[in-house]
Scaffold this motif. Sequence first.
Motif, PDB file in Angstrom:
ATOM      1  N   SER A 185       7.181   3.313   4.152  1.00  0.00           N
ATOM      2  CA  SER A 185       6.650   1.996   4.467  1.00  0.00           C
ATOM      3  C   SER A 185       6.245   1.289   3.183  1.00  0.00           C
ATOM      4  N   PRO A 186       6.051  -0.021   3.223  1.00  0.00           N
ATOM      5  CA  PRO A 186       5.602  -0.718   2.015  1.00  0.00           C
ATOM      6  C   PRO A 186       4.324  -0.146   1.435  1.00  0.00           C
ATOM      7  N   SER A 187       3.364   0.226   2.276  1.00  0.00           N
ATOM      8  CA  SER A 187       2.105   0.782   1.759  1.00  0.00           C
ATOM      9  C   SER A 187       2.333   2.138   1.105  1.00  0.00           C
ATOM     10  N   GLU A 188       3.249   2.928   1.647  1.00  0.00           N
ATOM     11  CA  GLU A 188       3.558   4.224   1.036  1.00  0.00           C
ATOM     12  C   GLU A 188       4.259   4.048  -0.305  1.00  0.00           C
ATOM     13  N   ALA A 198       3.834   1.505  -2.343  1.00  0.00           N
ATOM     14  CA  ALA A 198       2.781   1.081  -3.269  1.00  0.00           C
ATOM     15  C   ALA A 198       1.946   2.267  -3.722  1.00  0.00           C
ATOM     16  N   TRP A 199       1.646   3.174  -2.807  1.00  0.00           N
ATOM     17  CA  TRP A 199       0.848   4.361  -3.168  1.00  0.00           C
ATOM     18  C   TRP A 199       1.605   5.228  -4.171  1.00  0.00           C
ATOM     19  N   GLU A 230      10.339  -6.167   2.735  1.00  0.00           N
ATOM     20  CA  GLU A 230       8.918  -5.991   2.426  1.00  0.00           C
ATOM     21  C   GLU A 230       8.712  -4.875   1.408  1.00  0.00           C
ATOM     22  N   VAL A 267       7.305  -5.075  -2.683  1.00  0.00           N
ATOM     23  CA  VAL A 267       6.295  -4.231  -3.327  1.00  0.00           C
ATOM     24  C   VAL A 267       6.719  -3.882  -4.743  1.00  0.00           C
ATOM     25  N   TYR A 296       4.769  -5.255  -8.211  1.00  0.00           N
ATOM     26  CA  TYR A 296       3.901  -4.198  -8.720  1.00  0.00           C
ATOM     27  C   TYR A 296       3.386  -4.536 -10.128  1.00  0.00           C
TER      28      TYR A 296
END
Length: 212
Positions: A137-140, A142-143, A184, A188, A192
């Motif tokens: 996912s986008p949040s993953e 980014a992490w 999406e 990211v 970044y």
Amino acid sequence: IDAHLAALYAAGFSLVSLPDWLAGAIHLPSGRRPLIITFDDLFYGDQLALDEEGQPADFCGVGRVWQFYRTHPDFNFHLALFYNLGDKPYANIYTNGTFSLGEGWRQDRAAAIAWGIENGAIPMNHFYNHPFLDQLSPSEIAWELGENDRALREALALIGKETYAENLPNILALPYGNWPEYDEGNQVLFDYVSPEGEPVSAIIKASSTPNK
């Protein structure tokens, strides 16, 4: 590796840095041709390990390039090291052709990273766990980026060289050459920013092949 380096040198190639290449800032003597060498999935002892004198060991890949450069200065010494610090420890003991994990491996890895930055073998973000980006996912995503940057800076701080991160390029190397599945996720990557506030200057498709 020595034979390959000799063949490249004989063909007129000299190493340039990836950031310089991207910026169009290449300066070579007449007759020399620009070449970029990348190392994938660092850091591990067979890629970059330091000997007792704090120089790249002969048994590691970076060490072989370093030794060739020392005897052929016009070959230059610039390497792009695509690092992912979350999926492996750093084997810091080499005995009879075998690598193993020993006490102080985090410090030894940090020293290798710092040597690279000092000498032109520059680490670039290859995502923390070397993931398939199209499965995240986008949040993953980014992490993965942020955690890899955090781990590198933590390593440098371990040996008192955290300021080395201040001038690192913010270049991303995609694991398996694989883009995220959706726009999406791609956004990211484009958006970044490094911990030092540096925006992404390039996104590189690394040439890793998934294990079968």
